[in-house]
Design a protein around this motif. Structure first.
Motif, PDB file in Angstrom:
ATOM      1  N   LYS A 149     -10.234   7.545  -0.081  1.00  0.00           N
ATOM      2  CA  LYS A 149      -9.384   7.116  -0.942  1.00  0.00           C
ATOM      3  C   LYS A 149      -9.545   5.686  -1.342  1.00  0.00           C
ATOM      4  N   GLY A 202      -8.070   2.137  -3.889  1.00  0.00           N
ATOM      5  CA  GLY A 202      -7.268   1.531  -4.368  1.00  0.00           C
ATOM      6  C   GLY A 202      -7.752   0.461  -5.391  1.00  0.00           C
ATOM      7  N   GLN A 230      -4.158   1.885  -9.636  1.00  0.00           N
ATOM      8  CA  GLN A 230      -4.683   3.153  -9.290  1.00  0.00           C
ATOM      9  C   GLN A 230      -5.246   3.533  -8.027  1.00  0.00           C
ATOM     10  N   LEU A 231      -4.922   4.772  -7.717  1.00  0.00           N
ATOM     11  CA  LEU A 231      -5.431   5.223  -6.289  1.00  0.00           C
ATOM     12  C   LEU A 231      -6.213   6.355  -6.690  1.00  0.00           C
ATOM     13  N   VAL A 258      -3.027  -4.302  -2.922  1.00  0.00           N
ATOM     14  CA  VAL A 258      -3.408  -3.260  -3.718  1.00  0.00           C
ATOM     15  C   VAL A 258      -2.497  -2.812  -4.710  1.00  0.00           C
ATOM     16  N   ILE A 262       0.798  -1.121  -0.058  1.00  0.00           N
ATOM     17  CA  ILE A 262      -0.021   0.134  -0.107  1.00  0.00           C
ATOM     18  C   ILE A 262       0.896   1.193  -0.077  1.00  0.00           C
ATOM     19  N   ASP A 263       0.301   2.348  -0.544  1.00  0.00           N
ATOM     20  CA  ASP A 263       1.129   3.725  -0.487  1.00  0.00           C
ATOM     21  C   ASP A 263       1.475   4.110   0.644  1.00  0.00           C
ATOM     22  N   LEU A 300      -9.304   2.543   0.958  1.00  0.00           N
ATOM     23  CA  LEU A 300      -7.919   2.525   1.815  1.00  0.00           C
ATOM     24  C   LEU A 300      -8.083   3.530   2.904  1.00  0.00           C
TER      25      LEU A 300
END
Length: 106
Positions: free
Chosen positions: A84, A86, A29-30, A26, A2-3, A100
């Motif tokens: 947000k 994902g 795209q986000l 995930v 995850i980012d 997320l």
């Protein structure tokens, strides 16, 4: 993975399709959008708005699209929240995104 800008939720959950406490990965795209419906079980409908240029008139028009996203119990997004989402593997016929984090709202 995850980012790193996404915060881990404080609550724990037993959902296998949770990216934080389960095995769901995930990737892709986000996106950010507003929850317009939370009536489905563990699913929310997220509306995203964007601007499309109309070259002939040298102006922009607002367009929107709706996506279904899995809503883990630890996040529990409700209607009116800014979230947000994902991209993940396909979870059902229409769901291929997961919530997320909540950005705004209760």
């Amino acid at each position: 993975m995850i980012d790193p800008s996404v915060k881990t939720p404080e609550k724990e959950c037993e959902d296998t399709n949770c990216p934080f406490h389960g095995t769901l990965s995930v990737r892709g795209q986000l996106l950010e959008g507003n929850v317009v419906s939370d009536k489905l079980d563990k699913t929310v409908v997220v509306r995203m708005e964007h601007a499309k240029e109309i070259p002939k008139y040298e102006r922009y028009e607002r367009r929107s699209s709706k996506l279904h996203a899995h809503n883990p119990p630890c996040i529990d997004a409700r209607e009116g929240d800014k979230v947000k989402i994902g991209e993940c593997r396909k979870l059902s016929k229409q769901k291929s995104f997961v919530v997320l984090e909540k950005l705004e709202g209760d």
